[in-house]
Motif scaffolding. Structure first.
Motif, short mmCIF file in Angstrom:
data_model
loop_
_atom_site.label_atom_id
_atom_site.label_comp_id
_atom_site.label_asym_id
_atom_site.label_seq_id
_atom_site.Cartn_x
_atom_site.Cartn_y
_atom_site.Cartn_z
N TYR A 26 1.02 -1.05 -0.08
CA TYR A 26 -0.05 -0.20 -0.32
C TYR A 26 0.78 1.66 0.03
CZ TYR A 26 -3.76 -3.32 1.07
OH TYR A 26 -4.48 -4.27 0.76
N THR A 27 0.56 2.69 -0.48
CA THR A 27 1.12 3.26 -1.14
C THR A 27 0.11 4.80 0.20
OG1 THR A 27 1.85 2.54 -3.24
CG2 THR A 27 2.49 4.89 -2.88
N ILE A 80 5.66 3.22 0.43
CA ILE A 80 5.27 1.52 0.24
C ILE A 80 5.06 1.21 1.72
CG2 ILE A 80 5.14 -0.35 -1.61
CD1 ILE A 80 6.57 2.35 -3.36
N VAL A 81 4.21 0.57 2.09
CA VAL A 81 3.99 -0.15 3.15
C VAL A 81 4.21 -1.46 2.39
CG1 VAL A 81 3.18 -1.18 5.32
CG2 VAL A 81 3.45 1.67 4.62
N GLN A 82 4.33 -2.64 3.07
CA GLN A 82 4.25 -4.24 2.58
C GLN A 82 3.63 -4.53 4.19
OE1 GLN A 82 7.52 -6.33 0.90
NE2 GLN A 82 6.37 -8.05 0.70
N LEU A 83 2.55 -5.46 3.90
CA LEU A 83 2.22 -5.99 5.15
C LEU A 83 2.69 -7.34 5.25
CD1 LEU A 83 -2.02 -5.15 4.81
CD2 LEU A 83 0.24 -3.49 6.13
N LYS A 84 2.74 -8.11 6.22
CA LYS A 84 2.85 -9.85 6.29
C LYS A 84 1.65 -10.34 5.59
CE LYS A 84 5.65 -8.92 10.23
NZ LYS A 84 5.65 -9.22 11.95
N PRO A 85 2.41 -11.36 5.52
CA PRO A 85 1.30 -12.34 4.97
C PRO A 85 0.11 -12.97 5.54
CG PRO A 85 3.61 -13.07 4.60
CD PRO A 85 3.62 -11.85 5.36
#
Length: 96
Positions: A26-27, A80-85
């Motif tokens: 998500y940005t 830019i945020v990357q979430l855990k699976p």
């Protein structure tokens, strides 16, 4: 900055950012002086998700002309945020 809503200014909705949502990325437009750990804590507190990593970029404002006058848009910061699976989706982007 103690308030997480002061760090996260607004979500960035573009064609490229919508495509990256399939990979749980998500940005956001964030406060210019915020660092990665502050952004991570703010996202986790606001949306109740688990963040894996944060990438940030300093974006320079564009120069714009109005006739003979030249002006400059302000510089801003993009995260830019990357979430855990195993984390849930951010519901804010679901309706778009």
């Amino acid at each position: 900055m103690t308030n997480p809503h002061d760090i996260i200014i607004k979500p960035l909705v573009s064609e490229q950012s919508m495509e990256s949502m399939a990979d749980k990325k998500y940005t956001f437009v964030v406060y210019k002086r915020a660092n990665k750990t502050e952004i991570k804590k703010a996202i986790e507190k606001i949306f109740g998700v688990k963040v894996e990593k944060v990438n940030t970029m300093n974006m320079t404002g564009k120069y714009k002309r109005m006739g003979k006058n030249i002006g400059k848009r302000p510089d801003w910061k993009k995260a830019i945020v990357q979430l855990k699976p195993d984390s849930k989706e951010i519901e804010f982007f679901e309706g778009m």
